[in-house]
Enzyme design. Structure first.
Site, PDB file in Angstrom:
ATOM      1  N   GLU A   1       8.071 -10.507   4.821  1.00  0.00           N
ATOM      2  CA  GLU A   1       7.312 -10.433   6.068  1.00  0.00           C
ATOM      3  C   GLU A   1       5.936 -11.033   5.826  1.00  0.00           C
ATOM      4  OE1 GLU A   1       4.901  -7.975   9.288  1.00  0.00           O
ATOM      5  OE2 GLU A   1       4.803  -7.573   7.166  1.00  0.00           O
TER       6      GLU A   1
ATOM      7  N   ASP B   1       7.284  -5.798   2.970  1.00  0.00           N
ATOM      8  CA  ASP B   1       6.277  -5.669   4.014  1.00  0.00           C
ATOM      9  C   ASP B   1       4.928  -6.259   3.600  1.00  0.00           C
ATOM     10  OD1 ASP B   1       5.360  -4.355   6.534  1.00  0.00           O
ATOM     11  OD2 ASP B   1       4.088  -3.229   5.161  1.00  0.00           O
TER      12      ASP B   1
ATOM     13  N   HIS C   1       0.835  -1.197   0.000  1.00  0.00           N
ATOM     14  CA  HIS C   1       0.000   0.000   0.000  1.00  0.00           C
ATOM     15  C   HIS C   1       0.872   1.250   0.000  1.00  0.00           C
ATOM     16  CE1 HIS C   1       0.433  -1.784   4.118  1.00  0.00           C
ATOM     17  NE2 HIS C   1       1.058  -0.648   4.307  1.00  0.00           N
TER      18      HIS C   1
HETATM   19  C1  GLC Z   1       3.727  -4.856   8.689  1.00  0.00           C
HETATM   20  C2  GLC Z   1       4.469  -4.080   9.756  1.00  0.00           C
HETATM   21  C3  GLC Z   1       3.478  -3.408  10.663  1.00  0.00           C
HETATM   22  C4  GLC Z   1       2.585  -2.508   9.834  1.00  0.00           C
HETATM   23  C5  GLC Z   1       1.964  -3.260   8.655  1.00  0.00           C
HETATM   24  C6  GLC Z   1       1.339  -2.325   7.659  1.00  0.00           C
HETATM   25  O1  GLC Z   1       3.008  -5.902   9.223  1.00  0.00           O
HETATM   26  O2  GLC Z   1       5.333  -4.916  10.457  1.00  0.00           O
HETATM   27  O3  GLC Z   1       4.129  -2.681  11.664  1.00  0.00           O
HETATM   28  O4  GLC Z   1       1.565  -1.999  10.654  1.00  0.00           O
HETATM   29  O5  GLC Z   1       2.914  -4.011   7.948  1.00  0.00           O
HETATM   30  O6  GLC Z   1       2.291  -1.764   6.805  1.00  0.00           O
END
Ligand code: GLC
Length: 599
Positions: free
Chosen positions: A286, A244, A144
């Protein structure tokens, strides 16, 4: 399949794809040409470096660690002193003003946020770190953008080309259909997945916070633009991109919009592009999802996706073992073979900037006679510090008063009992807390993978309750464990009588051992062993070393007959202390929270 075939398979064989493909080819060529000589030289060595036993990472918020990237220059030696070889800068690209979800709402991918410095300064820091043998990792928030990003702003001007880069809907009918199968990420602070903007006259998919607009990867233009950013940043010398929130990248009506097979197609293409332009660069994915889904993000031997992934399971199981003084769930879960490819490496960590969500293997829990719901409640209450006898001090995150579901926030030290013990001025409890902290560190440093430390944990920083005074973030308890680095406390790191010194030197010594022995390379697997003692976690490294870790505050005996079958010599020693240990006595004594690395 070559890149072009993959691209057409995903986006269809049509004129739009032809146009975008030509653009993609051109931007790849441009990035190749522009890649600086020194980086090209680095590329010759390939990307196998991440498997080395020398790897050790630290993640930090630049402003909380050193104010900015200029101040960071003075702190680099601190990282070297501990033994860090890669530093993960939490989001530092330009973010929206006000609440930006800790920088995860990027408004310009090619600019460094002015509160940290400039792109030039980042490049300088990357170069200085490289000279010290430290690689740089940055967050790449590609699911995003902030609603203030220029692409989003174009949408607001009514530009249809840009509106196609996000998920936008004229009325509520499709959004409500999506909602039926989509999960919520922040059900309390940012419920639902769509936001209506009257000025735009449209509903926009906003899976995280309202100000984070989900990109639409079914549009090849989005893929191209993101790849362009990726390659530009790679050419600045970034070695590791933390991708992310990847599970959410592909959205499809009727699906959970999570872990969609097409996310994997996107990642495979991106990885292939890295190989073409900057083959020394790696991806850290992640994906905090179920273990069988996480492993898919490694890809396969032929079709790679991410080189490194967060070992969220181990993290959760470590806390579970501490709270229950029972390692069986960890031992059985870690023994499960999820099919991680040989060059897929875990990042092992105990804490990070996010909350802890209690995702367990429910089948194994049930085999142990535990009720998954009740057990989750136990963990939530224990880590919060409400369960009788709990040593932890933390907070709930995303508490749902109806279902009582929640996650937990808190720093490693506070959750290991240090905050409570210091408050009570209870020396014995302080000792136990430090032992717990070192015990967790001993696992993340020795278990196969790359250890990752969360800044401040290496000196036992406590919860930062001051976030409650800040209106912008007081609703998000993750800020409890995002306190400023306390440099005054860090000064005490060489004083072995201090809490800070005991933790810092304990970690440093373990890292030194790890780096001195090739058995800690990520190409050698850790294999859990049932020791017939539920308080002691045991694992060996392909029969070369044996590790024992007592997760209880009482002394424990381990029968060497549980592991001497693989031929460790009768006379061994603990690599960390040099203490001789004789397995032929058949019984090995472990003190409270003691860990030994047998060789
Ligand atoms: C990932 C990050 C987190 C964030 C989310 C949205 O999970 O670790 O901190 O809120 O992405 O970008």
């Amino acid at each position: 399949m070559d890149l072009k075939q993959k691209y057409y398979a995903l986006y269809g064989d049509n004129e739009r794809t032809d146009l975008r493909w030509t653009q993609l080819e051109a931007l790849i060529e441009k990035a190749k040409k522009e890649r600086p000589k020194a980086l090209k030289k680095q590329d010759e060595g390939g990307n196998g470096w991440y498997l080395s036993e020398k790897m050790a990472g630290m993640m930090l918020y630049v402003d909380r660690f050193s104010k900015d990237l200029y101040g960071f220059e003075d702190k680099m030696d601190y990282l070297s002193e501990l033994g860090i070889t890669y530093v993960h800068f939490m989001p530092l690209l330009k973010a929206r003003e006000g609440n930006s979800d800790g920088g995860y709402a990027v408004s310009d991918y090619l600019e460094v946020d002015k509160k940290f410095g400039t792109m030039r300064q980042l490049e300088k820091v990357v170069g200085l770190l490289k000279k010290k043998g430290i690689r740089t990792c940055i967050d790449f928030v590609l699911n995003h953008t902030a609603k203030e990003h220029s692409w989003a702003k174009e949408c607001c001007k009514g530009n249809p080309e840009y509106q196609d880069m996000y998920h936008m809907f004229e009325d509520a009918s499709l959004p409500s259909q999506y909602e039926q199968t989509m999960t919520e990420i922040f059900p309390e602070v940012a419920p639902k997945n769509f936001t209506y903007y009257p000025e735009l006259g449209k509903y926009v998919m906003t899976r995280f916070y309202e100000f984070q607009w989900d990109l639409n990867y079914s549009n090849p233009q989005v893929f191209n633009k993101i790849v362009e950013v990726l390659l530009t940043l790679a050419n600045k010398g970034i070695d590791i991109f933390r991708l992310d929130a990847i599970p959410y990248m592909w959205k499809e009506l009727g699906s959970s919009c999570m872990n969609h097979p097409k996310v994997h197609e996107l990642l495979r293409m991106m990885y292939q592009i890295l190989q073409e332009v900057c083959p020394s660069v790696i991806f850290l994915g992640e994906a905090i999802v179920e273990p069988h889904e996480i492993v898919k993000y490694f890809g396969s031997k032929q079709e790679k996706e991410c080189n490194v992934m967060y070992n969220a399971s181990l993290m959760v199981l470590l806390w579970n073992s501490l709270a229950t003084r029972d390692v069986r769930l960890m031992e059985r879960s870690m023994a499960k073979d999820y099919g991680v490819p040989a060059d897929g490496v875990w990042i092992n960590y105990a804490r990070c900037h996010d909350d802890i969500g209690w995702g367990f293997e429910t089948g194994i829990l049930k085999d142990l006679g535990l009720d998954p719901q009740l057990h989750k409640q136990f963990m939530i209450q224990f880590m919060l510090g409400r369960y009788p006898g709990s040593f932890s001090v933390g907070e709930l995150y995303e508490f749902n008063p109806v279902t009582l579901d929640a996650r937990n926030s808190g720093t490693m030290a506070s959750m290991c009992g240090l905050e409570q013990a210091l408050k009570e001025k209870h020396q014995y409890k302080i000792d136990l807390a430090i032992k717990r902290i070192l015990l967790l560190n001993s696992i993340i440093i020795s278990y196969t993978g790359i250890p990752l430390f969360y800044s401040g944990d290496e000196i036992g920083q406590l919860n930062d309750w001051t976030y409650k005074e800040d209106k912008e973030i007081c609703g998000d308890s993750r800020w409890l464990h995002r306190g400023k680095m306390n440099w005054q406390d860090a000064e005490k790191r060489n004083d072995r009588g201090s809490v800070q010194g005991r933790i810092f030197s304990g970690i440093k010594e373990m890292l030194d051992c790890r780096k001195s022995c090739e058995y800690f390379s990520s190409s050698i697997k850790s294999i859990p062993v049932d020791l017939g003692n539920q308080a002691v976690f045991g694992y060996h490294k392909e029969n070369k070393m044996m590790f024992l870790a007592n997760f209880s505050e009482t002394e424990q005996w381990v029968e060497a007959s549980y592991f001497d079958w693989f031929g460790l010599p009768g006379e061994m020693h603990d690599m960390l202390t040099g203490r001789p240990i004789r397995s032929y006595n058949n019984r090995i004594l472990l003190g409270p929270y003691e860990y030994i690395w047998l060789i």
